[in-house]
Design an enzyme around this catalytic site. Structure first.
Site, PDB file in Angstrom:
ATOM      1  N   THR A  40     -29.358 -26.321  34.587  1.00 27.66           N
ATOM      2  CA  THR A  40     -29.353 -25.506  35.813  1.00 27.66           C
ATOM      3  C   THR A  40     -30.033 -24.151  35.463  1.00 27.66           C
ATOM      4  O   THR A  40     -30.787 -23.595  36.105  1.00 27.66           O
ATOM      5  CB  THR A  40     -28.329 -25.550  36.617  1.00 27.66           C
ATOM      6  OG1 THR A  40     -28.066 -26.899  36.805  1.00 27.66           O
ATOM      7  CG2 THR A  40     -28.474 -24.785  37.817  1.00 27.66           C
ATOM      8  N   HIS A  43     -33.321 -23.674  34.377  1.00 26.38           N
ATOM      9  CA  HIS A  43     -34.411 -23.840  35.548  1.00 26.38           C
ATOM     10  C   HIS A  43     -34.326 -22.389  36.185  1.00 26.38           C
ATOM     11  O   HIS A  43     -35.416 -21.836  36.768  1.00 26.38           O
ATOM     12  CB  HIS A  43     -33.673 -24.952  36.835  1.00 26.38           C
ATOM     13  CG  HIS A  43     -33.921 -26.208  36.193  1.00 26.38           C
ATOM     14  ND1 HIS A  43     -35.076 -26.730  36.146  1.00 26.38           N
ATOM     15  CD2 HIS A  43     -32.921 -27.107  36.191  1.00 26.38           C
ATOM     16  CE1 HIS A  43     -34.865 -28.036  35.900  1.00 26.38           C
ATOM     17  NE2 HIS A  43     -33.677 -28.315  35.772  1.00 26.38           N
TER      18      HIS A  43
END
Ligand code: NAD
Ligand code: ZN
Length: 342
Positions: A40, A43
């Protein structure tokens, strides 16, 4: 204090000097010691379409951590200065239908640290006391710092599955898949088949107890051999790759169970009739960690000594080396990557 910040809409992180967070009456301040780096975070670093839709810079990134409590709010009763803790990073409302029925992991009002509010790649983080989880004395800050992804693996492996004696296929041996292999082993699965395209990660899966660690193209043969042609009792889908999802449906036995954690990057097609209905398959979608059943199970497995996550941690960096940490994850060479902070 020092903090790794998403300072503006666009790629990259900035190591910045920011104010120490102030706490509310029901919160605690924690001096961060170790923090796990996750896909994450990559990202958010790359500023992909998901990050653009979800995140509102500027904010401090990071959601996996452990540290020492340095201040507690006036209303906090059961957390003290000096406590060694980690925390559930999903802050839920506690009042909605789902929270009130034991399903707060899917609370629609969830705010995630390091995504929706300031996170833990910093010297200090403020957390609601209700999210704090105490570490046993013999659990290191490093292991405390990876409770979030280990919890994803515990949730996926243990919720609604019946692992003692079961045959299990784990598709995808990223950090969470590798943890899951070790958990299945500790929970008494009789045969664990792990698949990945990455030989380094297959080696880690073997180290954590997989009986077979195979390329996706070899998974069907390994499953059929181990199950007399029946298919496995349980599949843990931990890649988010459509080919692996279809393989999960193909290799689970009729009446078996699929736990889906991996998140496909875009919508994908499933043949409901053949992949689910006529096989009588049960599918469980995994979000985060169950509060707090998963945390209790995780603590008890760690206490038992039968599950040891240490081999999964392969890279350690100071916050200053954030670019190297992100690169290590992107290269696929890493197991779990950890920041050493305090
Ligand atoms: P990761 O991306 O490091 O691991 C995915 C692994 O899948 C990689 O090792 C990759 O080589 C492997 N893979 C690629 N193609 C494959 C194939 N055809 N068959 C088998 N394996 C294949 O990720 P991670 O951090 O371990 O997370 C795993 C997944 O879980 C990701 O999709 C992530 O987004 C998702 N996730 C979901 C939640 C949740 O709450 N649902 C939480 C955390 C992570
Ligand atoms: Zn809620």
């Amino acid at each position: 204090m020092k903090a790794l910040v998403k300072s503006a809409a666009g790629p990259g992180f900035t190591l910045a000097d920011v104010p120490v967070p102030t706490i509310r009456d029901d919160e605690v301040l924690i001096a961060v010691k170790r923090a796990g780096v996750c896909g994450t975070d990559v990202h958010i670093h790359e500023w992909d379409a998901w990050a653009q839709g979800r995140c509102r810079p500027p904010f401090t990134v990071g959601h996996e951590f452990a540290g020492e409590v340095t201040q507690v709010g006036r209303l906090v009763a059961d957390v003290k200065v000096g406590d060694r803790v980690t925390a559930e990073g999903h802050i839920v409302c506690g009042r909605c239908h789902l929270c009130r029925t034991g399903n707060s992991h899917i609370c629609p009002n969830t705010k995630i640290i390091g995504v929706d509010r300031d996170g833990c790649f910093a010297e200090f983080i403020a957390m609601p006391a209700t999210n704090v989880w105490h570490l046993d004395d013999d659990i290191s800050y490093e292991i405390g710092g990876i409770h979030d992804p280990m919890g994803n693996a515990f949730h996926t492996a243990l919720h609604g599955t019946n692992l003692p004696g079961a045959t299990v296929l784990v598709t995808g041996c990223g950090p969470i898949g590798i943890f899951a292999v070790g958990i299945c082993k500790a929970a008494g699965a009789s045969r664990i088949i792990a698949s990945d395209v990455n030989p380094r990660r297959l080696a880690l899966a073997s180290q954590m107890g997989a009986h077979d660690a195979v390329q996706p193209g070899e998974a069907a043969a390994a499953v059929m051999k181990a199950t007399d042609g029946l298919g496995v009792d349980v599949v843990l889908e931990m890649s988010g790759v459509p080919a692996a999802v279809h393989q999960a449906f193909a290799l689970v036995r009729a009446g078996g169970r699929i736990q889906i954690l991996g998140i496909p990057s875009k919508p994908m097609e499933i043949d409901l009739a053949t992949e689910i209905i006529f096989k009588g398959t049960t599918v469980y979608g995994v979000v985060g960690r169950r509060m707090y059943d998963t945390w209790i199970q995780m603590t008890q497995f760690l206490r038992s000594g039968q599950f040891d996550p240490r081999p999964v941690i392969t890279h350690r960096f100071p916050l200053e080396k954030h670019a190297e940490a992100i690169a290590a994850i992107k290269s696929g060479e890493a197991g779990k990557v950890v920041f050493e902070i305090g």
